[in-house]
Enzyme design. Sequence first.
Site, PDB file in Angstrom:
ATOM      1  N   SER A 152       3.716 -38.987  24.106  1.00 22.18           N
ATOM      2  CA  SER A 152       3.646 -38.533  23.218  1.00 22.18           C
ATOM      3  C   SER A 152       4.351 -40.097  22.026  1.00 22.18           C
ATOM      4  O   SER A 152       4.675 -41.166  22.699  1.00 22.18           O
ATOM      5  CB  SER A 152       4.581 -37.233  22.667  1.00 22.18           C
ATOM      6  OG  SER A 152       4.545 -37.468  21.419  1.00 22.18           O
ATOM      7  N   TYR A 165      13.272 -34.190  21.983  1.00 12.77           N
ATOM      8  CA  TYR A 165      11.636 -33.981  22.136  1.00 12.77           C
ATOM      9  C   TYR A 165      11.948 -35.475  22.587  1.00 12.77           C
ATOM     10  O   TYR A 165      10.615 -35.797  23.894  1.00 12.77           O
ATOM     11  CB  TYR A 165      10.780 -33.828  21.297  1.00 12.77           C
ATOM     12  CG  TYR A 165       8.943 -33.771  21.741  1.00 12.77           C
ATOM     13  CD1 TYR A 165       8.789 -33.092  23.029  1.00 12.77           C
ATOM     14  CD2 TYR A 165       8.534 -34.322  21.174  1.00 12.77           C
ATOM     15  CE1 TYR A 165       7.263 -33.102  23.190  1.00 12.77           C
ATOM     16  CE2 TYR A 165       7.107 -34.553  21.031  1.00 12.77           C
ATOM     17  CZ  TYR A 165       6.838 -34.259  22.582  1.00 12.77           C
ATOM     18  OH  TYR A 165       5.100 -34.020  22.817  1.00 12.77           O
TER      19      TYR A 165
HETATM   20  P1  NDP Z   1       1.195 -25.712  24.894  1.00 14.36           P
HETATM   21  O1  NDP Z   1       2.204 -25.412  24.051  1.00 14.36           O
HETATM   22  O2  NDP Z   1       0.338 -25.316  24.423  1.00 14.36           O
HETATM   23  O3  NDP Z   1       1.159 -25.543  26.404  1.00 14.36           O
HETATM   24  C1  NDP Z   1       1.949 -26.056  27.115  1.00 14.36           C
HETATM   25  C2  NDP Z   1       1.923 -25.509  28.751  1.00 14.36           C
HETATM   26  O4  NDP Z   1       3.313 -25.684  29.135  1.00 14.36           O
HETATM   27  C3  NDP Z   1       2.344 -23.552  28.877  1.00 14.36           C
HETATM   28  O5  NDP Z   1       1.280 -23.241  29.194  1.00 14.36           O
HETATM   29  C4  NDP Z   1       3.803 -23.811  28.425  1.00 14.36           C
HETATM   30  O6  NDP Z   1       3.546 -21.918  29.322  1.00 14.36           O
HETATM   31  C5  NDP Z   1       4.127 -24.205  29.911  1.00 14.36           C
HETATM   32  N1  NDP Z   1       5.276 -24.631  29.855  1.00 14.36           N
HETATM   33  C6  NDP Z   1       6.072 -25.025  29.262  1.00 14.36           C
HETATM   34  N2  NDP Z   1       7.479 -24.393  29.079  1.00 14.36           N
HETATM   35  C7  NDP Z   1       7.086 -24.335  30.921  1.00 14.36           C
HETATM   36  C8  NDP Z   1       8.259 -23.671  31.735  1.00 14.36           C
HETATM   37  N3  NDP Z   1       9.542 -23.784  31.902  1.00 14.36           N
HETATM   38  N4  NDP Z   1       8.132 -23.428  32.877  1.00 14.36           N
HETATM   39  C9  NDP Z   1       6.722 -23.403  33.064  1.00 14.36           C
HETATM   40  N5  NDP Z   1       5.600 -23.824  32.539  1.00 14.36           N
HETATM   41  C10 NDP Z   1       5.617 -23.776  31.222  1.00 14.36           C
HETATM   42  O7  NDP Z   1       1.231 -27.455  24.051  1.00 14.36           O
HETATM   43  P2  NDP Z   1       0.228 -28.251  24.504  1.00 14.36           P
HETATM   44  O8  NDP Z   1      -0.826 -27.821  25.622  1.00 14.36           O
HETATM   45  O9  NDP Z   1      -0.097 -28.671  22.943  1.00 14.36           O
HETATM   46  O10 NDP Z   1       1.297 -29.396  24.844  1.00 14.36           O
HETATM   47  C11 NDP Z   1       0.854 -30.056  26.998  1.00 14.36           C
HETATM   48  C12 NDP Z   1       1.925 -31.314  26.893  1.00 14.36           C
HETATM   49  O11 NDP Z   1       1.080 -32.342  25.936  1.00 14.36           O
HETATM   50  C13 NDP Z   1       3.298 -31.395  26.547  1.00 14.36           C
HETATM   51  O12 NDP Z   1       3.331 -32.502  27.275  1.00 14.36           O
HETATM   52  C14 NDP Z   1       3.439 -31.480  25.340  1.00 14.36           C
HETATM   53  O13 NDP Z   1       4.539 -32.423  24.898  1.00 14.36           O
HETATM   54  C15 NDP Z   1       2.498 -32.938  25.079  1.00 14.36           C
HETATM   55  N6  NDP Z   1       1.832 -33.406  23.990  1.00 14.36           N
HETATM   56  C16 NDP Z   1       0.877 -32.562  22.588  1.00 14.36           C
HETATM   57  C17 NDP Z   1       0.992 -32.983  21.830  1.00 14.36           C
HETATM   58  C18 NDP Z   1       0.254 -32.495  20.484  1.00 14.36           C
HETATM   59  O14 NDP Z   1      -0.697 -32.260  19.346  1.00 14.36           O
HETATM   60  N7  NDP Z   1      -0.386 -30.809  21.688  1.00 14.36           N
HETATM   61  C19 NDP Z   1       0.588 -34.319  21.180  1.00 14.36           C
HETATM   62  C20 NDP Z   1       1.608 -35.203  21.725  1.00 14.36           C
HETATM   63  C21 NDP Z   1       2.128 -34.498  23.609  1.00 14.36           C
HETATM   64  P3  NDP Z   1       3.306 -21.060  28.900  1.00 14.36           P
HETATM   65  O15 NDP Z   1       2.232 -20.619  28.620  1.00 14.36           O
HETATM   66  O16 NDP Z   1       3.468 -20.023  29.487  1.00 14.36           O
HETATM   67  O17 NDP Z   1       3.983 -21.037  27.607  1.00 14.36           O
END
Ligand code: NDP
Length: 253
Positions: A152, A165
């Site tokens: 990020s 984070y």
């Molecule tokens: P979402 O919250 O939309 O999706 C996150 C995913 O990770 C979901 O499928 C969730 O599962 C899964 N997840 C969360 N916790 C766990 C866990 N304990 N065990 C297994 N799976 C888990 O996030 P984003 O798609 O936005 O983010 C994806 C990545 O991108 C992350 O690493 C985030 O930090 C990074 N990021 C995102 C940005 C943004 O603007 N969106 C900007 C910068 C970085 P479930 O569906 O079951 O909740």
Amino acid sequence: MHYNPKHDLLEQRIILVTGAGDGIGREAALTYARFGAQLVLLGRTESKLLAVRDEIAAQGGAPALTVTLDLLHATQEQCRQVAADLTDQLPRLDGVLHNAGLLGDIVPMAEIDMAMWHDVMQVNVNATFMLTQALLPLLLKSPAGSLIFTTSSVGRMGRAGWGAYAVSKFATEGMMQVLAEEYKSRHLRVNCINPGGTRTSMRAAAFPHEDKNKLKTPADIMPLYLYLMGDDSRRKTGMSFDAQPNRKPGATE
Ligand code: NDP
């Protein structure tokens, strides 16, 4: 990023995506499958993984495997078991996209709750590391493996309020750099992707008042995800890429 991948870029590739049930991970899994890959969908909510598996099948993709694992409680033993089960079913892994992430609370350092701190470190750093360590032997069976971590902009420059984070994403950048050095003379490249502000539920939790229609969708940022997984990036390692290079960090907040 402007990138025109060949339609069969990922033919014969086997790729594992974490957090594949929702947001960016879901889109990456569907995209990789469309470009020919066989997917391993890892996440905590089985129903979401099965829905993605069905969507891949409906778009004519290779049958996907699903692995239900809650990274918040994952142990080294469980990660090793996941790797052992996959080793029984697959000849190798050509790519791993560590995408699952936990945002935690957006509060000043002075107010951080230790339980929340541990949860963010467990999902974003410890589980990501344990899974990487367990999956390395399968990745090294590939003639050109690609290991991708998700960072990020707050993992490169600290920002007030982003506490746990931000620190976890700095650690992610460090993990990527150490691994890239360790494997630089082998056939495994290791890089980071910073998605930039993207229209997902995590982003909505971080910025509840912004106009989400101004944000790129997960589909918009897929060119970089494809580039780093396919052969066009074979010489790139130890680098941290922006999926939205012209976007100023924190632009809409
Ligand atoms: P979402 O919250 O939309 O999706 C996150 C995913 O990770 C979901 O499928 C969730 O599962 C899964 N997840 C969360 N916790 C766990 C866990 N304990 N065990 C297994 N799976 C888990 O996030 P984003 O798609 O936005 O983010 C994806 C990545 O991108 C992350 O690493 C985030 O930090 C990074 N990021 C995102 C940005 C943004 O603007 N969106 C900007 C910068 C970085 P479930 O569906 O079951 O909740």
